[in-house]
Design a protein around this motif. Structure first.
Motif, PDB file in Angstrom:
ATOM      1  N   THR A 356      39.786  58.917  46.528  1.00 54.47           N
ATOM      2  CA  THR A 356      39.841  58.121  45.299  1.00 54.47           C
ATOM      3  C   THR A 356      39.017  56.841  45.445  1.00 54.47           C
ATOM      4  N   TYR A 357      39.196  56.159  46.572  1.00 48.53           N
ATOM      5  CA  TYR A 357      38.423  54.940  46.841  1.00 48.53           C
ATOM      6  C   TYR A 357      36.920  55.236  46.801  1.00 48.53           C
ATOM      7  N   LEU A 358      36.503  56.254  47.541  1.00 49.77           N
ATOM      8  CA  LEU A 358      35.079  56.555  47.665  1.00 49.77           C
ATOM      9  C   LEU A 358      34.447  56.931  46.331  1.00 49.77           C
ATOM     10  N   ARG A 359      35.177  57.693  45.517  1.00 52.14           N
ATOM     11  CA  ARG A 359      34.595  58.171  44.260  1.00 52.14           C
ATOM     12  C   ARG A 359      34.512  57.073  43.203  1.00 52.14           C
ATOM     13  N   ILE A 360      35.261  55.999  43.385  1.00 52.64           N
ATOM     14  CA  ILE A 360      35.129  54.837  42.486  1.00 52.64           C
ATOM     15  C   ILE A 360      33.995  53.930  42.968  1.00 52.64           C
ATOM     16  N   VAL A 361      34.069  53.526  44.220  1.00 48.51           N
ATOM     17  CA  VAL A 361      33.135  52.521  44.746  1.00 48.51           C
ATOM     18  C   VAL A 361      31.706  53.049  44.872  1.00 48.51           C
ATOM     19  N   SER A 362      31.543  54.304  45.268  1.00 50.01           N
ATOM     20  CA  SER A 362      30.198  54.843  45.507  1.00 50.01           C
ATOM     21  C   SER A 362      29.339  54.903  44.248  1.00 50.01           C
ATOM     22  N   LEU A 363      29.962  54.917  43.074  1.00 45.36           N
ATOM     23  CA  LEU A 363      29.205  54.929  41.819  1.00 45.36           C
ATOM     24  C   LEU A 363      28.352  53.679  41.655  1.00 45.36           C
ATOM     25  N   PHE A 364      28.682  52.631  42.395  1.00 53.37           N
ATOM     26  CA  PHE A 364      28.045  51.326  42.179  1.00 53.37           C
ATOM     27  C   PHE A 364      27.243  50.849  43.395  1.00 53.37           C
ATOM     28  N   TYR A 365      26.825  51.779  44.264  1.00 53.43           N
ATOM     29  CA  TYR A 365      26.085  51.384  45.463  1.00 53.43           C
ATOM     30  C   TYR A 365      24.787  50.635  45.143  1.00 53.43           C
ATOM     31  N   CYS A 366      24.151  50.949  44.022  1.00 49.71           N
ATOM     32  CA  CYS A 366      22.913  50.241  43.663  1.00 49.71           C
ATOM     33  C   CYS A 366      23.154  48.734  43.564  1.00 49.71           C
ATOM     34  N   PHE A 367      24.321  48.360  43.057  1.00 45.20           N
ATOM     35  CA  PHE A 367      24.600  46.941  42.829  1.00 45.20           C
ATOM     36  C   PHE A 367      24.833  46.184  44.133  1.00 45.20           C
ATOM     37  N   ILE A 393      30.949  34.098  44.731  1.00 45.91           N
ATOM     38  CA  ILE A 393      31.185  34.730  43.429  1.00 45.91           C
ATOM     39  C   ILE A 393      31.614  36.181  43.607  1.00 45.91           C
ATOM     40  N   SER A 394      30.825  36.932  44.404  1.00 49.93           N
ATOM     41  CA  SER A 394      31.117  38.355  44.610  1.00 49.93           C
ATOM     42  C   SER A 394      32.506  38.571  45.194  1.00 49.93           C
ATOM     43  N   LEU A 395      32.803  37.863  46.281  1.00 47.18           N
ATOM     44  CA  LEU A 395      34.070  38.099  46.974  1.00 47.18           C
ATOM     45  C   LEU A 395      35.233  37.374  46.329  1.00 47.18           C
ATOM     46  N   GLY A 396      34.959  36.231  45.712  1.00 45.56           N
ATOM     47  CA  GLY A 396      36.027  35.533  45.007  1.00 45.56           C
ATOM     48  C   GLY A 396      36.565  36.366  43.858  1.00 45.56           C
ATOM     49  N   ILE A 397      35.653  36.914  43.073  1.00 41.77           N
ATOM     50  CA  ILE A 397      36.053  37.774  41.956  1.00 41.77           C
ATOM     51  C   ILE A 397      36.765  39.016  42.465  1.00 41.77           C
ATOM     52  N   ARG A 398      36.222  39.584  43.549  1.00 45.19           N
ATOM     53  CA  ARG A 398      36.815  40.804  44.116  1.00 45.19           C
ATOM     54  C   ARG A 398      38.257  40.561  44.562  1.00 45.19           C
ATOM     55  N   VAL A 399      38.476  39.473  45.282  1.00 47.90           N
ATOM     56  CA  VAL A 399      39.818  39.184  45.805  1.00 47.90           C
ATOM     57  C   VAL A 399      40.794  38.877  44.669  1.00 47.90           C
ATOM     58  N   VAL A 400      40.362  38.008  43.741  1.00 41.39           N
ATOM     59  CA  VAL A 400      41.247  37.625  42.627  1.00 41.39           C
ATOM     60  C   VAL A 400      41.635  38.855  41.803  1.00 41.39           C
ATOM     61  N   LEU A 401      40.652  39.661  41.448  1.00 39.66           N
ATOM     62  CA  LEU A 401      40.932  40.855  40.646  1.00 39.66           C
ATOM     63  C   LEU A 401      41.829  41.842  41.388  1.00 39.66           C
ATOM     64  N   ALA A 402      41.582  41.974  42.699  1.00 35.58           N
ATOM     65  CA  ALA A 402      42.397  42.904  43.491  1.00 35.58           C
ATOM     66  C   ALA A 402      43.869  42.497  43.462  1.00 35.58           C
ATOM     67  N   TRP A 422      30.439  42.841  42.716  1.00 39.53           N
ATOM     68  CA  TRP A 422      29.009  43.059  42.968  1.00 39.53           C
ATOM     69  C   TRP A 422      28.186  42.823  41.705  1.00 39.53           C
ATOM     70  N   ILE A 423      28.614  43.418  40.607  1.00 36.90           N
ATOM     71  CA  ILE A 423      27.839  43.373  39.362  1.00 36.90           C
ATOM     72  C   ILE A 423      27.692  41.945  38.848  1.00 36.90           C
ATOM     73  N   ILE A 424      28.768  41.188  38.862  1.00 34.59           N
ATOM     74  CA  ILE A 424      28.714  39.814  38.359  1.00 34.59           C
ATOM     75  C   ILE A 424      27.810  38.949  39.239  1.00 34.59           C
ATOM     76  N   ALA A 425      27.904  39.110  40.564  1.00 33.27           N
ATOM     77  CA  ALA A 425      27.049  38.336  41.476  1.00 33.27           C
ATOM     78  C   ALA A 425      25.581  38.705  41.289  1.00 33.27           C
ATOM     79  N   ASP A 426      25.279  39.986  41.082  1.00 37.40           N
ATOM     80  CA  ASP A 426      23.899  40.426  40.821  1.00 37.40           C
ATOM     81  C   ASP A 426      23.337  39.751  39.572  1.00 37.40           C
ATOM     82  N   THR A 427      24.147  39.730  38.546  1.00 35.71           N
ATOM     83  CA  THR A 427      23.712  39.136  37.281  1.00 35.71           C
ATOM     84  C   THR A 427      23.335  37.673  37.462  1.00 35.71           C
ATOM     85  N   ILE A 428      24.157  36.945  38.182  1.00 34.38           N
ATOM     86  CA  ILE A 428      23.900  35.514  38.406  1.00 34.38           C
ATOM     87  C   ILE A 428      22.688  35.324  39.321  1.00 34.38           C
ATOM     88  N   GLY A 429      22.557  36.187  40.350  1.00 37.89           N
ATOM     89  CA  GLY A 429      21.404  36.106  41.244  1.00 37.89           C
ATOM     90  C   GLY A 429      20.099  36.354  40.513  1.00 37.89           C
TER      91      GLY A 429
END
Length: 440
Positions: A356-367, A393-402, A422-429
Motif C-alpha cells: 500500500t505504501y509503495l503504490r501510493i508513494v511511487s506514483l510521485f517519484y518525479c517530484f 517546507i517539504s518535511l515540515g508539511i510531510r510531518v504535520v500532515l502525517a 514533495w510537490i509543494i516544495a517543488d512548486t516553491i523551488g
C-alpha cells in the motif's frame, strides 16, 4: 583520474560523472539493505523492525557528517574549477580537522544517549534490546563514515567519481560475506549485522584515504601546509554547516515519521522498514545524480560558465523525468514481489501494508527527483539557504500532515503526506528559480 567538468558536452560530462556516483551510492545502500534482508529472513519480523528503526536513527545522525562533507566538497569543486590549488589545500586540512572532531563528538554522545534515543523513537519494549545493541555498534563506527565521505567528496569535487565506486563495491561484497558469517554461521543476531556494517565502512574509508594519498600528487602537503585557517573555515562553514543543517532537517523529518509509524506496532514497523528500503533504493539514483549535478554546477560557477549551468538544468529535468517514470512503473507492477525480498511469504499483513505504501508513494517519484535537483542546483551555486528552506517546507508539511491525517484515515494519511510535501516544495523551488534569476 581528475576530470574538468567545465569543458565538453554538457550531457556527456554530467552522465559520465554521475553514473559512478549513482552506482557507488547504490552499493552503499546495500549495507543496511543486506542487513535487513538477512535479519528479516533468518532472525524474524521483530529483528527486521529493530534494524529498520535503527536505520532511520543512523541516517539522521550520520546525515550531520554527510552534510558537512557535501558542503565542503562544493568549496573543493569551486576552488578546483577556478584553478586555485593553494586555497583548495587549505580547505582540505581545515575541513578534515573540523569534521573529524565533530564525528568523534557525535559518536561519543550517540552512545551515551542511546537510551534517550530509543524513548524518543517510541521503540516498543520488546524491540528495545535488539535496537540498542545494533545502534551502539553502528555509533562506534561513525568516524569511518566521516573518513570515507570526506575523501570521496574530495575525489568527486575533482571530477573523479570512479575511485569511490570501486571501494564501495569491495566494501559491499565484504558486508554481504560478513553478514552471512556473523548472523547465520556464528548466530550473532542483530549485533552481527551491525558489526559487518562498520567493518565494511572502515574498509571503504581506509582504501579511499590511501588512494587519495597515493594519487593526488599535485595536492601533496608539506608540514607547514597542514593547518586550520579561520578565514577558510568561515567560507567552508557557510557551505558545510548549512548543508549539514539541510541534511539533518531532511532526516529529522524522516525520524519523526518513523516515530509515528512505530506507534502502530511491530508489524507496521517491519512493513515500513522494508518498504522504505525499496523506496529509497528506487529513487536513490536521482538523488545521487543531483549530488553529481551539484559538483558540475560548482565547478562551472567557479569557472564563470553560466551557460553550461543552464544547459545542465534542462538536461537534468529531462533525464530525471524519464528515469522516474520508468521506476514508478516498475515499483507499481512489482510492489508485492519487492516486499518478498525482505520478508517471508507467510507475513501477509506486513506485505500488504508495505505494498500500500509503495503504490501510493511511487506514483510521485518525479517530484522527489525534481526536488533533489533543486537541492543540488542551489548547493552548487552557493545558495544553500534556499535548499534548507525547501527541505523545511517539504518535511515540515510531510510531518504535520502525517500527524494530522493518521488519526483520521490511518496509515494512508502518513503515506499521502510524503508526496504532498514533495510537490509543494517543488512548486516553491521553481517559482524562486524563475523570479530570482539565480543563473544569469
Amino acid at each position: 583520474m581528475i576530470k574538468d567538468l567545465t569543458k565538453g558536452s554538457t550531457s556527456k560530462v554530467i552522465v559520465a560523472f554521475s553514473i559512478p556516483m549513482i552506482l557507488g551510492n547504490l552499493f552503499q545502500q546495500l549495507y543496511n539493505i543486506v542487513d535487513s534482508i538477512i535479519v528479516g529472513k533468518f532472525i524474524g519480523t521483530n529483528a527486521l523492525a529493530a534494524v529498520g528503526s535503527s536505520f532511520a536513527v543512523m541516517v539522521f545522525i550520520t546525515s550531520i557528517l554527510l552534510g558537512l562533507c557535501m558542503g565542503t566538497s562544493v568549496v573543493f569543486a569551486q576552488f578546483f574549477g577556478a584553478k586555485n590549488i593553494k586555497d583548495l589545500k587549505t580547505t582540505m586540512s581545515t575541513s578534515f580537522i573540523f569534521i573529524g572532531i565533530i564525528s568523534l563528538v557525535i559518536s561519543i554522545l550517540s552512545i551515551i544517549f542511546v537510551d534517550n534515543i530509543l524513548i524518543f523513537m517510541n521503540i516498543p519494549e520488546e524491540l528495545c534490546k535488539d535496537t540498542r545493541k545494533y545502534l551502539i555498534i553502528i555509533f562506534s563506527g561513525i568516524f569511518f563514515t566521516f573518513l570515507y565521505n570526506w575523501a570521496a567528496g574530495l575525489l568527486r569535487s575533482l571530477g573523479n567519481s570512479k575511485a569511490p565506486l570501486y571501494f564501495l563495491i569491495v566494501a559491499a561484497i565484504t558486508n554481504i560475506a560478513l553478514d552471512l558469517i556473523f548472523v547465520i554461521y556464528f548466530d550473532m543476531g542483530v549485533s552481527g549485522a551491525a558489526l559487518a556494517t562498520i567493518i565494511s565502512q572502515a574498509l571503504s574509508a581506509i582504501l579511499c584515504i590511501i588512494y587519495c594519498i597515493k594519487n593526488l600528487g599535485f595536492l601533496k602537503f608539506k608540514m607547514n601546509e597542514i593547518k586550520f585557517s579561520k578565514e577558510i573555515f568561515k567560507l567552508t562553514s557557510s557551505y558545510s554547516l548549512l548543508t549539514s543543517m539541510q541534511q539533518s532537517i531532511m532526516n529529522f523529518g524522516i525520524l519523526m515519521i518513523q516515530g509515528l509509524v512505530n506507534s502502530f506496532g511491530a508489524t507496521t514497523m517491519a512493513a515500513f522498514a522494508a518498504a522504505v528500503k525499496i523506496d529509497s533504493f528506487a529513487y536513490m539514483p536521482v538523488q545521487d545524480f543531483s549530488n553529481a549535478f551539484s559538483t558540475y554546477v560548482a565547478q562551472n560557477k567557479g569557472a564563470g560558465e553560466s551557460k553550461r549551468i543552464k544547459s545542465g538544468i534542462k538536461f537534468s529535468i529531462i533525464l530525471i523525468t524519464v528515469f522516474c517514470l520508468f521506476i514508478t512503473i516498475v515499483v507499481e507492477i512489482f510492489a508485492d514481489k519487492l516486499m518478498l525480498i525482505f520478508v517471508n511469504s507467510s507475513e501477509i499483513q506486513v506485505i500488504a501494508i508495505g505494498v500500500t505504501y509503495l503504490r501510493i508513494v511511487s506514483l510521485f517519484y518525479c517530484f522527489i527527483g525534481y526536488l533533489f535537483m533543486f537541492y543540488g542546483l542551489y548547493r552548487g551555486l552557493g545558495h544553500v539557504k534556499v535548499s534548507i528552506v525547501l527541505s523545511v517546507i517539504s518535511l515540515g508539511i510531510r510531518v504535520v500532515l502525517a500527524y494530522v491525517l493518521s488519526p483520521i484515515v490511518g496509515l494512508k494519511g502518513i503515506w499521502w503526506a510524503i508526496p504532498i510535501g514533495w510537490i509543494i516544495a517543488d512548486t516553491i523551488g521553481g517559482i524562486h528559480y524563475f523570479k530570482s534569476k539565480v543563473v544569469v
